[in-house]
Design a protein around this motif. Structure first.
Motif, PDB file in Angstrom:
ATOM      1  N   SER A  49      27.057  50.723  85.591  1.00  0.00           N
ATOM      2  CA  SER A  49      27.229  49.883  86.778  1.00  0.00           C
ATOM      3  C   SER A  49      26.400  50.372  87.957  1.00  0.00           C
ATOM      4  N   ASP A  50      26.123  49.446  88.865  1.00  0.00           N
ATOM      5  CA  ASP A  50      25.529  49.797  90.154  1.00  0.00           C
ATOM      6  C   ASP A  50      26.219  48.961  91.227  1.00  0.00           C
ATOM      7  N   HIS A  51      25.650  48.911  92.409  1.00  0.00           N
ATOM      8  CA  HIS A  51      26.304  48.202  93.516  1.00  0.00           C
ATOM      9  C   HIS A  51      26.353  46.685  93.311  1.00  0.00           C
ATOM     10  N   LEU A  52      25.564  46.143  92.384  1.00  0.00           N
ATOM     11  CA  LEU A  52      25.539  44.707  92.142  1.00  0.00           C
ATOM     12  C   LEU A  52      26.130  44.288  90.793  1.00  0.00           C
ATOM     13  N   THR A  53      26.077  45.178  89.817  1.00  0.00           N
ATOM     14  CA  THR A  53      26.437  44.831  88.453  1.00  0.00           C
ATOM     15  C   THR A  53      27.528  45.752  87.921  1.00  0.00           C
ATOM     16  N   TYR A  54      28.551  45.149  87.308  1.00  0.00           N
ATOM     17  CA  TYR A  54      29.615  45.933  86.680  1.00  0.00           C
ATOM     18  C   TYR A  54      29.376  45.980  85.178  1.00  0.00           C
TER      19      TYR A  54
END
Length: 194
Positions: free
Chosen positions: A117-122
């Motif tokens: 994950s990152d700040h946009l995608t789980y």
């Protein structure tokens, strides 16, 4: 009547794929399901000792992988990335000179989704590893779950004398080490040569 046929997996190949075809009363109405099947010896939580110490009592290093699906594991991506990580670890002094003092383990962990994950995608991964910010190298993981998996290994000591390294299935440059006052530590790093 419903007709179902499935052949058993007797081969030695690591992977096969096939279809299960359901026919309703022998008519042209069918439903097809594709089944991917993997044939390898490890299940989630199994460990492999990849190095035994030849001097001292053995300092434990546990390598975990996050964001590796059963497909990534079946294709060898997991094992290759974790073995590369072990070699990178011992390519740096003073670990290169003291390699013979370490016991090294890899613990298998299967994630539902590939990547992290990152700040946009789980991504639904075993240890919930993620990049915290697009402008930072800071990473987090589920530390308690990492400790749980590290304890699947027959450690010569306890977690306060064991380094846990989580190799994430991502190549974006980053990395974070979380150290506790009692000596426990988790390093989170992507697959990167930077």
């Amino acid at each position: 009547s419903v007709e179902v046929s499935v052949s058993s997996y007797n081969g030695s190949a690591a992977y096969r794929s096939g279809d299960i075809i359901f026919k309703l009363n022998g008519r042209e109405r069918t439903a097809t399901f594709t089944v991917d099947q993997y044939n390898f010896a490890y299940v989630d939580g199994d460990y492999v000792k990849v190095q035994s110490s030849t001097r001292g009592d053995g300092i434990d290093l546990v390598f975990l992988g996050d964001g590796y699906t059963i497909e990534d594991i079946g294709r060898g991506t997991f094992r290759n990335n974790l073995n590369d990580a072990v070699e990178h670890f011992f390519d740096i002094e003073p670990y290169r000179s003291y390699r013979e003092y370490f016991d090294v383990y890899i613990v298998y962990a299967f994630s539902k989704e590939s990547g992290i994950s990152d700040h946009l995608t789980y991504k639904n991964t075993k240890f919930s590893s993620k990049y915290e910010d697009p402008n930072s190298t800071r990473m987090t993981t589920n530390n308690e779950k990492c400790f749980e998996y590290a304890l699947k290994v027959p450690l010569s000591s306890d977690l306060s004398e064991t380094l846990i390294t989580v190799i994430t299935n991502s190549s974006r440059y980053a990395g974070t080490n979380w150290s506790y006052s009692n000596g426990m530590a988790i390093s989170i790093v992507p697959v990167s040569t930077n």
